[in-house]
Design an enzyme around this catalytic site. Sequence first.
Site, PDB file in Angstrom:
ATOM      1  N   TYR A 169       6.469 -13.024   1.983  1.00  0.00           N
ATOM      2  CA  TYR A 169       6.657 -12.442   0.643  1.00  0.00           C
ATOM      3  C   TYR A 169       6.269 -13.437  -0.456  1.00  0.00           C
ATOM      4  CZ  TYR A 169       8.535  -8.440   3.046  1.00  0.00           C
ATOM      5  OH  TYR A 169       8.653  -7.344   3.874  1.00  0.00           O
ATOM      6  N   HIS A 202      11.222   1.342  -2.558  1.00  0.00           N
ATOM      7  CA  HIS A 202      11.199   0.330  -1.490  1.00  0.00           C
ATOM      8  C   HIS A 202      11.412  -1.086  -2.011  1.00  0.00           C
ATOM      9  CE1 HIS A 202       8.806   3.189   1.394  1.00  0.00           C
ATOM     10  NE2 HIS A 202      10.083   3.480   1.310  1.00  0.00           N
ATOM     11  N   CYS A 257      21.243 -11.513  -3.441  1.00  0.00           N
ATOM     12  CA  CYS A 257      22.206 -12.386  -2.765  1.00  0.00           C
ATOM     13  C   CYS A 257      22.859 -11.606  -1.631  1.00  0.00           C
ATOM     14  CB  CYS A 257      23.272 -12.857  -3.758  1.00  0.00           C
ATOM     15  SG  CYS A 257      24.615 -13.752  -2.944  1.00  0.00           S
ATOM     16  N   CYS A 290      21.110 -19.857  -4.143  1.00  0.00           N
ATOM     17  CA  CYS A 290      21.342 -18.589  -4.817  1.00  0.00           C
ATOM     18  C   CYS A 290      21.926 -18.859  -6.205  1.00  0.00           C
ATOM     19  CB  CYS A 290      22.322 -17.801  -3.949  1.00  0.00           C
ATOM     20  SG  CYS A 290      22.911 -16.338  -4.733  1.00  0.00           S
ATOM     21  N   LEU A 326      -7.864   8.938  -0.498  1.00  0.00           N
ATOM     22  CA  LEU A 326      -9.232   8.629  -0.085  1.00  0.00           C
ATOM     23  C   LEU A 326      -9.679   9.587   1.014  1.00  0.00           C
ATOM     24  CD1 LEU A 326     -11.126   6.387  -0.952  1.00  0.00           C
ATOM     25  CD2 LEU A 326     -10.092   4.915   0.794  1.00  0.00           C
TER      26      LEU A 326
HETATM   27  P1  NAD Z   1      -0.378   3.083   3.557  1.00  0.00           P
HETATM   28  O1  NAD Z   1      -1.103   1.787   3.561  1.00  0.00           O
HETATM   29  O2  NAD Z   1       0.292   3.527   4.804  1.00  0.00           O
HETATM   30  O3  NAD Z   1      -1.420   4.205   3.126  1.00  0.00           O
HETATM   31  C1  NAD Z   1      -2.314   3.986   2.072  1.00  0.00           C
HETATM   32  C2  NAD Z   1      -3.008   5.294   1.798  1.00  0.00           C
HETATM   33  O4  NAD Z   1      -3.805   5.114   0.649  1.00  0.00           O
HETATM   34  C3  NAD Z   1      -3.921   5.781   2.936  1.00  0.00           C
HETATM   35  O5  NAD Z   1      -3.676   7.138   3.187  1.00  0.00           O
HETATM   36  C4  NAD Z   1      -5.340   5.563   2.376  1.00  0.00           C
HETATM   37  O6  NAD Z   1      -6.244   6.586   2.792  1.00  0.00           O
HETATM   38  C5  NAD Z   1      -5.094   5.657   0.873  1.00  0.00           C
HETATM   39  N1  NAD Z   1      -6.017   4.868   0.070  1.00  0.00           N
HETATM   40  C6  NAD Z   1      -6.533   3.643   0.343  1.00  0.00           C
HETATM   41  N2  NAD Z   1      -7.323   3.231  -0.669  1.00  0.00           N
HETATM   42  C7  NAD Z   1      -7.294   4.225  -1.595  1.00  0.00           C
HETATM   43  C8  NAD Z   1      -7.918   4.399  -2.866  1.00  0.00           C
HETATM   44  N3  NAD Z   1      -8.715   3.466  -3.395  1.00  0.00           N
HETATM   45  N4  NAD Z   1      -7.682   5.547  -3.539  1.00  0.00           N
HETATM   46  C9  NAD Z   1      -6.877   6.517  -3.024  1.00  0.00           C
HETATM   47  N5  NAD Z   1      -6.265   6.404  -1.831  1.00  0.00           N
HETATM   48  C10 NAD Z   1      -6.471   5.265  -1.125  1.00  0.00           C
HETATM   49  O7  NAD Z   1       0.638   3.028   2.329  1.00  0.00           O
HETATM   50  P2  NAD Z   1       2.017   3.753   2.033  1.00  0.00           P
HETATM   51  O8  NAD Z   1       1.932   5.169   2.440  1.00  0.00           O
HETATM   52  O9  NAD Z   1       2.332   3.391   0.622  1.00  0.00           O
HETATM   53  O10 NAD Z   1       3.105   3.037   2.980  1.00  0.00           O
HETATM   54  C11 NAD Z   1       3.078   1.637   3.088  1.00  0.00           C
HETATM   55  C12 NAD Z   1       4.368   0.872   2.901  1.00  0.00           C
HETATM   56  O11 NAD Z   1       3.997  -0.501   2.743  1.00  0.00           O
HETATM   57  C13 NAD Z   1       5.115   1.238   1.650  1.00  0.00           C
HETATM   58  O12 NAD Z   1       6.421   1.384   2.017  1.00  0.00           O
HETATM   59  C14 NAD Z   1       4.999   0.034   0.718  1.00  0.00           C
HETATM   60  O13 NAD Z   1       6.286  -0.423   0.319  1.00  0.00           O
HETATM   61  C15 NAD Z   1       4.402  -1.078   1.527  1.00  0.00           C
HETATM   62  N6  NAD Z   1       3.222  -1.719   0.853  1.00  0.00           N
HETATM   63  C16 NAD Z   1       3.170  -1.861  -0.507  1.00  0.00           C
HETATM   64  C17 NAD Z   1       2.048  -2.433  -1.113  1.00  0.00           C
HETATM   65  C18 NAD Z   1       2.039  -2.593  -2.612  1.00  0.00           C
HETATM   66  O14 NAD Z   1       3.099  -2.777  -3.214  1.00  0.00           O
HETATM   67  N7  NAD Z   1       0.883  -2.518  -3.275  1.00  0.00           N
HETATM   68  C19 NAD Z   1       0.987  -2.862  -0.341  1.00  0.00           C
HETATM   69  C20 NAD Z   1       1.061  -2.717   1.059  1.00  0.00           C
HETATM   70  C21 NAD Z   1       2.203  -2.146   1.651  1.00  0.00           C
END
Ligand code: NAD
Length: 235
Positions: A57, A112, A120, A139, A206
């Site tokens: 993280y 999320h 903490c 902390c 996408l």
């Molecule tokens: P996911 O990665 O499972 O799915 C991403 C989706 O976005 C896919 O269906 C893909 O086809 C689509 N996609 C990719 N590029 C795109 C674009 N340019 N335009 C439109 N669509 C596009 O993501 P999720 O469903 O959000 O689940 C992932 C989990 O991981 C979440 O719980 C999240 O908390 C975490 N996460 C967050 C981040 C962030 O904060 N940016 C990044 C990675 C993972």
Amino acid sequence: MSSSVKSIVVLTGAGISAESGIETFRAEDGLWANHPVDDVATPEGFSRNPQLVYEFYNQRRRQLLSDEIKPNAAHTALAKFEHDFPGFFLLVTQNIDNLHERAGSQNLLHMHGELLKMRCLNSKMVFDIQEDIDFDSHCRCCRSPGNLRPHIVWFGEMPFHMNQINIALEACDLFVAIGTSGNVYPASGFYQTAKIRKAHTAELNLEETGSTFDKHVYGQATETVPSYFEALLSA
Ligand code: NAD
């Protein structure tokens, strides 16, 4: 604006931030940024190897705070729509980045958690952070090392704000999911909750995700989101 739409819930996922340079999450291969999900996104992974989880993280946070990462046209379009739309608008994001707030979104829930917060383990108090954290970090409330964890909802944990989200879903006329694969429960079931009150449901992605929305718009979020929400305002 179509007078029939008075209440909108939008759900965003990692896809909306992809064009800002933040990697999406790939559940199919069990990896997130080259790490097994079990290692970096479960409470068990944190108990086994907290230092690895802190570092994972820390890296994501450093990237988010770097000059290269900025809100894109999709984040900005949602903030503009919220400003101009006269009805109820709630933005629920699965993302842990802060790009929606940086674009100007107001009524926003991070279901999320957030990368720029720690919690903490004793008091459950939540702190803003920008700096790296490790097992020796003290902390701010109990001043002991080893008591801080990322303020992130891991697999097996209850997402935040679920009551508020469910109330809004059950009352909305329109539910729009943007850039989410529909692999992560309970967000993957939101469109079905919205349909209970016969809301119209739309997916902007996408590619096809296999979910049965009323409308599907395929393409890059920076193109589909501005055009979809501009059309909604002028309908
Ligand atoms: P996911 O990665 O499972 O799915 C991403 C989706 O976005 C896919 O269906 C893909 O086809 C689509 N996609 C990719 N590029 C795109 C674009 N340019 N335009 C439109 N669509 C596009 O993501 P999720 O469903 O959000 O689940 C992932 C989990 O991981 C979440 O719980 C999240 O908390 C975490 N996460 C967050 C981040 C962030 O904060 N940016 C990044 C990675 C993972």
